[in-house]
Design a protein around this motif. Sequence first.
Motif, mmCIF file in Angstrom:
data_model
loop_
_atom_site.group_PDB
_atom_site.id
_atom_site.type_symbol
_atom_site.label_atom_id
_atom_site.label_comp_id
_atom_site.label_asym_id
_atom_site.label_seq_id
_atom_site.Cartn_x
_atom_site.Cartn_y
_atom_site.Cartn_z
ATOM 1 N N VAL A 203 1.054 -1.255 0.036
ATOM 2 C CA VAL A 203 -0.057 0.050 -0.013
ATOM 3 C C VAL A 203 0.897 1.132 0.095
ATOM 4 C CG1 VAL A 203 -1.815 -1.359 1.076
ATOM 5 C CG2 VAL A 203 -0.232 0.191 2.455
ATOM 6 N N ASP A 204 0.315 2.372 -0.236
ATOM 7 C CA ASP A 204 0.984 3.618 -0.382
ATOM 8 C C ASP A 204 1.052 4.821 0.785
ATOM 9 O OD1 ASP A 204 1.628 2.633 -3.137
ATOM 10 O OD2 ASP A 204 -0.654 2.936 -3.286
ATOM 11 N N ALA A 205 0.199 4.545 1.710
ATOM 12 C CA ALA A 205 0.123 5.546 2.724
ATOM 13 C C ALA A 205 -0.742 4.871 3.756
ATOM 14 C CB ALA A 205 -0.635 6.830 2.204
ATOM 15 N N THR A 229 8.493 7.960 3.883
ATOM 16 C CA THR A 229 8.683 8.949 4.677
ATOM 17 C C THR A 229 7.781 8.955 5.713
ATOM 18 O OG1 THR A 229 8.852 10.840 2.876
ATOM 19 C CG2 THR A 229 8.275 11.787 4.679
ATOM 20 N N PHE A 230 7.958 9.317 7.079
ATOM 21 C CA PHE A 230 7.070 9.164 8.328
ATOM 22 C C PHE A 230 7.323 10.410 8.939
ATOM 23 C CE2 PHE A 230 5.661 5.386 10.800
ATOM 24 C CZ PHE A 230 4.972 6.101 11.863
ATOM 25 N N ALA A 246 2.573 7.855 7.447
ATOM 26 C CA ALA A 246 3.767 7.230 6.484
ATOM 27 C C ALA A 246 3.467 7.071 4.977
ATOM 28 C CB ALA A 246 4.082 6.047 7.269
ATOM 29 N N THR A 247 4.137 7.484 4.329
ATOM 30 C CA THR A 247 4.038 7.162 2.745
ATOM 31 C C THR A 247 5.193 6.699 2.009
ATOM 32 O OG1 THR A 247 4.714 9.399 2.075
ATOM 33 C CG2 THR A 247 2.552 9.079 3.156
ATOM 34 N N ASN A 248 4.910 6.503 0.864
ATOM 35 C CA ASN A 248 6.221 6.091 -0.090
ATOM 36 C C ASN A 248 6.895 7.253 -0.319
ATOM 37 O OD1 ASN A 248 4.276 7.549 -1.836
ATOM 38 N ND2 ASN A 248 4.326 6.120 -3.392
ATOM 39 N N GLY A 249 6.501 8.341 0.018
ATOM 40 C CA GLY A 249 7.406 9.748 -0.265
ATOM 41 C C GLY A 249 6.745 10.644 -1.260
ATOM 42 N N PRO A 250 6.645 10.262 -2.386
ATOM 43 C CA PRO A 250 5.738 11.178 -3.289
ATOM 44 C C PRO A 250 4.480 11.750 -2.824
ATOM 45 C CG PRO A 250 6.910 9.691 -4.553
ATOM 46 C CD PRO A 250 7.123 9.138 -3.236
#
Length: 265
Positions: A203-205, A229-230, A246-250
Motif C-alpha cells: 500500500v502507499d500511505a 517518509t514518516f 507514513a507514505t512512499n514519499g511522493p
Amino acid sequence: MARYADDLALAHVLADTADTISMSRFRALDLRVESKPDLTPVSDADTAVERALRATLSRSRPRDGVLGEEFGTQGGNGDRQWVIDPIDGTKNFVRGVPIWATLIALMDGDRPVVGLVSAPALGRRWWAATGHGAYAGRHQAAATAISVSGVRRLADASFCYSSLPGWEQAGRLDAMLDVIRECWRSRAYGDFYGYMLVAEGAVDAMAEPELSLWDLAALIPIVTEAGGTFTDLAGRPGPAGGSALATNGPLHAGLLDRLGTPGSR
C-alpha cells in the motif's frame, strides 16, 4: 550499521521470546483480559511478554532505559532507551484475529535507530536499523529486502487509515473522507499492519491521528529505511508528535495538505 548490529540482533532475540509467550496464549481458553483506566484491554499475554523482555534487557543492556506500554519507564544512564509494545493490536489478539504484533525499538536520544515488528500469528517479521535497510521474513535467515512503492498520484494509491471515530474525535473526519473518495483504494487495516504494508510497497500511505511512543517508535526505522517518509500530521519527523503519516514519499506533501493538523501547513 555496525554501531547497531548487536542491538538489532538482540531485538530478534527479544522477539523470539515474545513470540513464544504470545503464541502460547493466543486463542487460549483461559486468557485473562482486564480493562485499563483508559478502558483499553490488557491481557495476561501483554504483561507476560513485557516482563520477559524487561528481564532480558536488564541482563543484556543494564545501562539502557526501558519504556513499555504496560509498566512505564525503567532505569537508564544515558541517551539509549528501548521502547516496547508487548502486543500491538490487543483487541485483535483477544478476539482471535491474527493481526497483532510485538513492537521493539531502540531510541538513541530522540531518534528511533532500531525497529522490529514481529507478528507470529501471520508468520512474518519486519526489521530495520539506521543505515542498514529494511527487511522482512519469517526470521533473519529468511530475510528479503523491502522497499516502498513508486505510486505518485493519490488517484492511483492504496491508502490505509485507522478507525473513523478516531478521525472524528480529532476533528478531521471530513478531510479523511475526502482522501478516501479520491484515492484508488482504501482499507482500515489498523495498528502496525498498515505501516508494514507501506514499507513493503503493498500500500502507499497510512495515517493515524492519535498514538503513543510505543505505538510508533519501532515503525519509523522500518518505513524510512524502506525508502518511505514518516512524520506526524504536522509534518514533523520522529515519534514525538502523537500522530502519524507514513507514505512512499511522493504522496506525502499532498496528504499532509489534506490531513495535516489545522494551522500546521
